[in-house]
Design a protein around this motif. Structure first.
Motif, PDB file in Angstrom:
ATOM      1  N   PHE A  15      63.264  24.296  63.063  1.00  0.00           N
ATOM      2  CA  PHE A  15      64.562  23.635  62.954  1.00  0.00           C
ATOM      3  C   PHE A  15      65.262  23.602  64.311  1.00  0.00           C
ATOM      4  O   PHE A  15      65.939  22.632  64.650  1.00  0.00           O
ATOM      5  N   GLY A  37      63.722  20.823  66.218  1.00  0.00           N
ATOM      6  CA  GLY A  37      64.219  19.537  65.734  1.00  0.00           C
ATOM      7  C   GLY A  37      65.601  19.237  66.263  1.00  0.00           C
ATOM      8  O   GLY A  37      65.983  18.089  66.450  1.00  0.00           O
ATOM      9  N   GLN A  38      66.345  20.319  66.501  1.00  0.00           N
ATOM     10  CA  GLN A  38      67.705  20.112  66.948  1.00  0.00           C
ATOM     11  C   GLN A  38      67.793  19.847  68.445  1.00  0.00           C
ATOM     12  O   GLN A  38      68.723  19.204  68.905  1.00  0.00           O
ATOM     13  N   VAL A  64      65.823  12.250  65.155  1.00  0.00           N
ATOM     14  CA  VAL A  64      65.298  13.550  64.714  1.00  0.00           C
ATOM     15  C   VAL A  64      66.432  14.558  64.601  1.00  0.00           C
ATOM     16  O   VAL A  64      66.520  15.311  63.632  1.00  0.00           O
ATOM     17  N   ASN A  65      67.337  14.539  65.594  1.00  0.00           N
ATOM     18  CA  ASN A  65      68.477  15.457  65.559  1.00  0.00           C
ATOM     19  C   ASN A  65      69.277  15.285  64.280  1.00  0.00           C
ATOM     20  O   ASN A  65      69.644  16.263  63.611  1.00  0.00           O
ATOM     21  N   ASN A 108      67.378  16.342  61.138  1.00  0.00           N
ATOM     22  CA  ASN A 108      67.318  17.805  61.162  1.00  0.00           C
ATOM     23  C   ASN A 108      68.636  18.415  60.704  1.00  0.00           C
ATOM     24  O   ASN A 108      68.673  19.300  59.854  1.00  0.00           O
ATOM     25  N   ARG A 109      69.725  17.871  61.272  1.00  0.00           N
ATOM     26  CA  ARG A 109      71.066  18.367  60.946  1.00  0.00           C
ATOM     27  C   ARG A 109      71.333  18.257  59.433  1.00  0.00           C
ATOM     28  O   ARG A 109      71.830  19.168  58.796  1.00  0.00           O
ATOM     29  N   THR A 154      66.912  28.031  57.974  1.00  0.00           N
ATOM     30  CA  THR A 154      68.028  27.210  58.444  1.00  0.00           C
ATOM     31  C   THR A 154      69.116  28.093  59.054  1.00  0.00           C
ATOM     32  O   THR A 154      69.719  27.735  60.064  1.00  0.00           O
ATOM     33  N   SER A 197      67.884  29.331  62.450  1.00  0.00           N
ATOM     34  CA  SER A 197      67.927  28.329  63.514  1.00  0.00           C
ATOM     35  C   SER A 197      69.321  28.295  64.152  1.00  0.00           C
ATOM     36  O   SER A 197      69.456  28.094  65.358  1.00  0.00           O
TER      37      SER A 197
END
Lengths: 225, 223
Positions: A42, A45-46, A53-54, A57-58, A103, A106
């Motif tokens: 995660f 992804g951020q 993708v950001n 992911n968010r 999550t 992350s």
């Protein structure tokens, strides 16, 4: 029915409870290990430079963080078989806990990375270090201590959330207590013992995390109070 | 069976469950806020007995799992002659558990008010009551509201656990529908979405609004 706490009964079920405690510890440990890795994904992804993708992911992180772990457990346990994927209760539990707490972790990682002063990056750029070298030798060694208290807190958090696994039939401590209680029709001793075992294990762990936090704050020059 | 047919048949049941979930949430928020203020203040007391009581309470409720406390309140208390209704037991366990976490936030918030503020209020000869009411409390809210907001979202998620002590809330209804129809994806998916919407589009905006309000009160907000 006899009132009050029956010590002989408590003594009788003690070995069973202790064995189940071992399962709880294993569940917490495995779930935590998965969560640590999922958290990294995660985080990745951020931090990728792709806006789409950001955003995705968010949203995933937000969704997982704002829905109850219990229903996520049910969802994974009951829905996957509909798509022909039949996993054991253990596996379902571990996957769900890993995803749910991944999550949270992350966010811990992100906070730690952002806790490293920007000037450190600028200095590395000025010294012409590569990005990988900067991460490996400069940023991560500084970010890791910042992340430790948060990571410790979630280890304790996962440990305290393992009783939820009993709802899908994972044979951990709480499941054992319910089974013993149902069999003998006495819930007082089993549930009380579960509470005491949790206290014995999690209070020292939480204290240890707090000590670590103070240590880290001292090392960072942020002395509390 | 299409998803819309599923909603037409079971939507009302899920909504009724949602109403119960909201009831549980509101009651336990009230309880946990009161408990956190009381124990947060007790934790700062100079009297070792009062402070010790608060510390033991906080460590106890943070050290044991919420589910264990919930089952203890519902299944074990009757052994001592105290039979609580499922709803009451659920709200009590949630309130007591989150009150322990909230007490630490309140304590931290009070400690975070700069000492100079106390001293200045003292120097201006404010009465102790006025000092607390006009100087300290308005400054505490902007500090404690962000962590309290996180805790409240956690509380919304934790209300799902009361289904396990037979409170007929959203989770309970979803489980019930699942066991009748075996449309697991639909019923648990819908429940997840309802929780998500409640958190993301109702609870969180409301808490943000409170934060902005509190920040404005001490002149820190953006006009």
């Amino acid at each position: 029915m006899e009132m009050g706490f029956r010590w002989d009964f408590a003594y009788e079920i003690l070995p069973q409870m202790l064995w189940a405690t071992l399962n709880t510890i294993i569940a917490a440990g495995v779930g935590y290990a998965i969560a640590l890795v999922v958290g990294l994904f995660f985080l990745l992804g951020q931090r990728t430079p792709f806006k789409i993708v950001n955003i995705i992911n968010r949203e995933i992180v937000e969704f997982v963080r704002s829905t109850p772990l219990l229903i996520q457990l049910f969802f994974v346990y009951f829905v996957l078989p509909q798509f022909g994927i039949t996993l054991s209760a253990w596996l379902c539990g571990m996957i769900t806990i890993g995803l749910h707490f991944g999550t949270y972790l992350s966010e811990v990682y992100r906070g730690a990375l952002e806790g490293v002063p920007k000037t450190q990056w600028e200095a590395c750029r000025a010294l012409n270090f590569s990005t990988i070298y900067t991460y490996r030798r400069i940023v991560l060694p500084q970010a890791f201590p910042i992340a430790i208290p948060g990571m410790g807190n979630y280890l304790v958090g996962i440990f305290k959330d393992t009783p939820l696994l009993s709802t899908i039939g994972v044979a951990e401590l709480f499941h054992a207590a319910t089974a013993v209680g149902g069999y003998n029709y006495r819930y007082l001793e089993p549930y009380t013992m579960v509470g005491i075992i949790f206290l014995i294990l999690s209070v020292p762990a939480a204290m240890w995390v707090r000590r670590l936090e103070t240590k880290v704050n001292l090392a960072q020059g942020k002395i509390k109070q | 069976m299409s998803y819309f047919a599923f909603l037409a048949e079971h939507g009302t049941t899920l909504l009724l469950g949602t109403v119960t979930t909201i009831k549980v949430l509101v009651c336990s928020i009230i309880l946990y806020v009161i408990i956190s203020m009381i124990f947060g203040l007790m934790r700062l007391s100079k009297n070792p007995i009062i402070q010790g009581t608060a510390t033991v309470y906080i460590e106890f409720f943070r050290g044991t799992s919420l589910l264990v406390q919930l089952f203890w309140a519902y299944y074990v208390l009757p052994f001592f002659g105290i039979s609580l209704e499922a709803f009451t037991a659920g709200v009590a366990a949630l309130g007591l558990n989150f009150g322990a976490y909230g007490a630490e936030i309140v304590r931290g918030g009070i400690l975070a008010v700069p000492k100079g503020q106390w001293e200045a209020a003292h120097a201006l000869n404010f009465s102790p009551a006025k000092r607390i009411k006009r100087i300290i409390i308005p400054q505490i809210f902007p500090i404690i509201l962000p962590p309290a907001a996180n805790l409240t979202v956690e509380l919304l998620k934790a209300t799902a656990l009361v289904a396990l002590v037979t409170v007929v809330d959203l989770t309970f209804e979803a489980k019930q529908i699942n066991s009748i129809t075996w449309l697991s994806a639909q019923c648990f998916g819908t429940a997840l979405l309802i929780y998500y919407f409640m958190a993301r589009f109702a609870l969180v905006p409301f808490l943000r609004w409170l934060e902005v309000l509190a920040a404005k009160k001490v002149g820190r907000g953006k006009a």
